[in-house]
Design an enzyme around this catalytic site. Structure first.
Site, PDB file in Angstrom:
ATOM      1  CE  LYS A  35      45.521  23.221  38.203  1.00  0.00           C
ATOM      2  NZ  LYS A  35      46.636  23.243  39.183  1.00  0.00           N
ATOM      3  NE  ARG A 131      52.033  23.717  45.264  1.00  0.00           N
ATOM      4  CZ  ARG A 131      51.540  23.958  44.075  1.00  0.00           C
ATOM      5  NH1 ARG A 131      51.194  25.181  43.722  1.00  0.00           N
ATOM      6  NH2 ARG A 131      51.361  22.977  43.210  1.00  0.00           N
ATOM      7  CE1 TYR A 260      36.806  56.348  35.133  1.00  0.00           C
ATOM      8  CE2 TYR A 260      37.176  54.144  34.276  1.00  0.00           C
ATOM      9  CZ  TYR A 260      36.352  55.083  34.858  1.00  0.00           C
ATOM     10  OH  TYR A 260      35.052  54.745  35.156  1.00  0.00           O
ATOM     11  CG  MET A 308      34.277  46.233  35.644  1.00  0.00           C
ATOM     12  SD  MET A 308      33.193  46.517  37.049  1.00  0.00           S
ATOM     13  CE  MET A 308      34.367  47.010  38.309  1.00  0.00           C
TER      14      MET A 308
END
Length: 376
Positions: A35, A131, A260, A308
């Site tokens: 998966k 679940r 940053y 990013m």
């Protein structure tokens, strides 16, 4: 060594070795779970089949169809689909479907009527995770409905499955409860007239620790990629290496901030190297100011907040060259950080690290004697 762009190297030889170990451990009863694009490793169905996997498991029908297009000729199971999924496409591609409720089973049966293909289904029971899977109080009704549709000829029950919640802790008493619940579910299915199906409860952790007991099939996903959720196995091989080229360098003095917020301030004169990937490529931002990379035979810290598209390495007295290769994680054989290191720095699990590397990073499949580009 230099490189022109970030690369995620997939070590196919390690995947085959891990698969072979689990095939031996399970006496050939191995369902390879591929998966999430093979846990981020790409098209590897042929590799795991050649190494001993006898079936493949995925979540969605789209994933199952991709596995078929990759040339897999073994049984393929899809176990997480909405009630309006494209079951017709699944049946036409000979994909098995897991069902956890009567409504979902009915939708699969209707698709069987439309395609004139008898659906192979695995009944999924919830043994404790709350679940996916049928709740214990609905299990008997699901088995009865499956038997009725089996008599009508639209479905054939070929499996009964569950999933354990605490198998990475073999001493946890919850494992005993869940094994008993699963055994009761299997007995109920047989009392409702179902027979000839395989059972599968154990995934990687339960197979390694033995917490899942003995069943017909073992679903192995993380273990194929060198990840042991129980942290007890020592014979699994890491299967990914992430590298990036240096795209910028500079020397800075004491008191100069980086990134940053200027969270990191240089304590003294040092050299920096800029790498062209960041949290947009899957590097966990929570690892900022904790992660390290490997370059010129030693580890160096990533400094400042991850951006990013870029991260910054403090290389100390070393001034790196443009294009020089930096290893973010690898197999750990030369002191390079591993996926496990990154999981620890990000306070997460290894599964998340390997599945989050984005499509901007080129995948390159490497075996002992070949190196071939896959997809970018």
């Amino acid at each position: 060594m230099t490189t022109s762009a970030p690369q995620l190297v997939v070590h196919d030889d390690a995947i085959r070795a891990n698969t072979s170990r689990f095939a031996d451990r399970t006496d050939g009863r191995l369902m390879a779970v591929l998966k999430a694009d093979g846990f981020g490793h790409g098209a590897i169905a042929r590799s795991v089949i050649d190494a001993g996997a006898t079936s493949i498991g995925v979540t969605t029908i789209d994933e199952a169809l991709a596995i078929r297009r990759d040339g897999a000729d073994v049984p393929v199971l899809s176990w997480l689909n909405p009630v309006d999924a494209d079951f017709e496409a699944a049946l036409l591609a000979d994909v098995d479907i897991a069902v956890s409720g009567v409504e979902l089973l009915s939708a699969v049966s209707r698709a069987a009527l439309r395609t004139r293909r008898r659906a192979r289904v695995h009944l999924h029971v919830d043994v404790g995770m709350s679940r996916d899977g049928a709740a214990p109080e609905t299990w008997s009704a699901l088995c009865t409905a499956a038997r009725e549709l089996q008599l009508l000829g639209t479905v054939r029950v070929v499996g009964v499955m569950g999933h354990m919640s605490c198998a990475d802790r073999p001493e946890d008493p919850q494992n005993d409860r869940e094994r008993l619940l699963f055994a009761n579910a299997v007995r109920t299915a047989r009392r409702r007239g179902l027979a000839g199906f395989v059972t599968h409860l154990a995934a990687t952790a339960a197979t390694i620790t033995g917490a899942g007991g003995t069943h017909d099939v073992h679903r192995i996903g993380a273990g194929l990629f060198g990840i042991d959720p129980s942290a007890t196995s020592t014979d699994l091989r890491p299967t990914l290496s992430l590298t990036a080229p240096v795209v910028g360098t500079r020397e800075i003095g004491a008191g100069v901030g980086i990134g940053y917020g200027l969270d990191h301030v240089a304590a003294g004169r040092t050299n920096l190297a800029l790498l062209p990937l960041g949290y947009g490529d899957g590097l966990p931002r929570s690892a900022s100011e904790r992660a390290e990379v490997h370059v010129r035979g030693r580890r160096r810290p990533l400094v400042g907040r991850f951006s990013m598209d870029m991260v910054v390495v403090d290389t100390g007295d070393d001034r790196l060259h443009l294009g020089e290769t930096v290893t973010l994680f690898g197999r750990g054989t030369d002191g390079d950080p591993t996926v496990a290191d990154w999981a620890r720095w990000a306070d997460t699990i290894e599964h998340e690290i390997v599945t989050r590397i984005g499509s901007r990073v080129a995948r390159v499949h490497r075996s002992t004697d070949t190196l071939e580009a896959a997809h970018a």
